[in-house]
Design an enzyme around this catalytic site. Structure first.
Site, PDB file in Angstrom:
ATOM      1  N   ASP A  63       0.818  -1.211   0.000  1.00 46.87           N
ATOM      2  CA  ASP A  63       0.000   0.000   0.000  1.00 46.87           C
ATOM      3  C   ASP A  63       0.857   1.268   0.000  1.00 46.87           C
ATOM      4  OD1 ASP A  63      -1.982  -1.842   0.350  1.00 46.87           O
ATOM      5  OD2 ASP A  63      -2.787  -0.973   2.195  1.00 46.87           O
ATOM      6  N   HIS A  72       3.838  -2.178   3.167  1.00 46.95           N
ATOM      7  CA  HIS A  72       3.878  -0.818   2.623  1.00 46.95           C
ATOM      8  C   HIS A  72       5.152  -0.629   1.797  1.00 46.95           C
ATOM      9  CE1 HIS A  72       0.959  -0.590   5.897  1.00 46.95           C
ATOM     10  NE2 HIS A  72       0.385   0.354   5.172  1.00 46.95           N
TER      11      HIS A  72
HETATM   12 ZN    ZN Z   1      -2.588   3.157   3.295  1.00 47.68          ZN
END
Ligand code: ZN
Length: 300
Positions: free
Chosen positions: A67, A223
């Site tokens: 993400d 991430h």
């Molecule tokens: Zn996010």
């Protein structure tokens, strides 16, 4: 022995060259261990951290998702690690960054990964915005990825899936209904690795492996904006493979993208598609191999 040594020395630069620069070739040579098709009709929600439904993964299967990128420093590192391990992942990109780094979005697509969206500017909770502003956040997220991919080959443009992930996983019933009317699935996860926190790469590695092992299968959120995640990733892959896990790729079910594109007030636009692959669109004007349209979304 001497001849062997000479051959090794001669081959060494070639190997280094492949390791350093052969990314596109490496990506092309890699096939996902398995593609897990995600049905999107009506906008189902996946991820047992929040919902009752899990993406159809078998035991000992893991889907990596990243993400908040693209990030010009860490996303390319992560792409190289994935290529080196022949893994296809899913990237939930932020529109604002996609617009600033469209070449990285194209690179993600060119290397065969799936792309979902994660709003325009990542407000931490869309429920705190007006409905109009929240919808605009989602729409602009999809539009930014389409714009980044506009110059890419049709096959790469199709990497944009009708997948959405709420920032902070803070969903909203209303917005899920709105997404569902446009045949966009909400993708949450089974687990994370706390890599958004200030912890070390070895902690990220340990937590990822522990969390996955505790369920035995699932979708993990990482991430691609975090250097410690990039540093932890080779170890996570190594540990999980040692335990017998396979890395699978989330992909839209056949026809899912076109289903989303044909919705009223659609969030994504049609792309080239073989007529036989899209039962819903047989006989409609979208269903031709040449029907590559420019994004039909206007960003405000
Ligand atoms: Zn996010």
């Amino acid at each position: 022995m001497k001849r062997g040594l000479a051959a090794t020395l001669l081959l060494l630069p070639v190997c280094l060259l492949i390791l350093a620069g052969g990314t596109a070739d490496a990506a092309a040579a890699c096939k996902p261990e398995r593609k897990v098709e995600i049905a999107t009709r009506g906008g189902p929600a996946y991820g047992t951290l929040q919902y009752h439904r899990m993406a159809p993964l078998k035991m000992k299967e893991v889907a990596l998702t990243f993400d908040d990128g693209p990030d010009p420093h860490t996303t390319p590192r992560i792409l190289d690690i994935l290529d080196a391990n022949c893994i296809k992942a899913t990237f939930f990109v932020v529109g604002y960054y996609a617009e600033r780094h469209p070449e990285i979005v194209r690179e993600i697509a060119a290397r065969g990964h799936t792309i979902g969206t994660h709003t325009w500017s990542h407000p931490n909770n869309l429920r705190h915005l007006s409905l109009a502003a929240a919808r605009r956040q989602i729409r602009r997220g999809f539009a930014a990825v389409e714009k980044a991919l506009a110059t890419a080959p049709a096959a790469d443009r199709r990497r944009l899936a009708p997948f959405f992930r709420f920032p902070g996983l803070n969903d909203s019933k209303h917005l899920m209904g709105w997404l569902g009317a446009r045949n966009i699935a909400t993708l949450s996860c089974e687990f994370g690795a706390d890599d958004w926190k200030r912890i070390s790469a070895s902690q990220v590695r340990r937590r990822a492996v522990r969390n996955i092992n505790s369920v035995g299968r699932g979708v993990i959120i990482l991430h691609d904006t975090k250097p410690h995640t990039a540093a932890a990733l080779p170890g996570i892959i190594k540990d999980l493979r040692k335990k017998g896990y396979r890395f699978v790729q989330l992909t839209p079910a056949p026809g899912a993208r076109q289903l989303a594109a044909s919705a009223h007030d659609a969030l994504i636009s049609p792309v080239a598609v073989a007529k036989k692959d899209v039962p819903e669109l047989r006989g409609t004007r979208h269903a031709t191999a040449d029907d590559i349209l420019e994004p039909a979304i206007s960003v405000q």
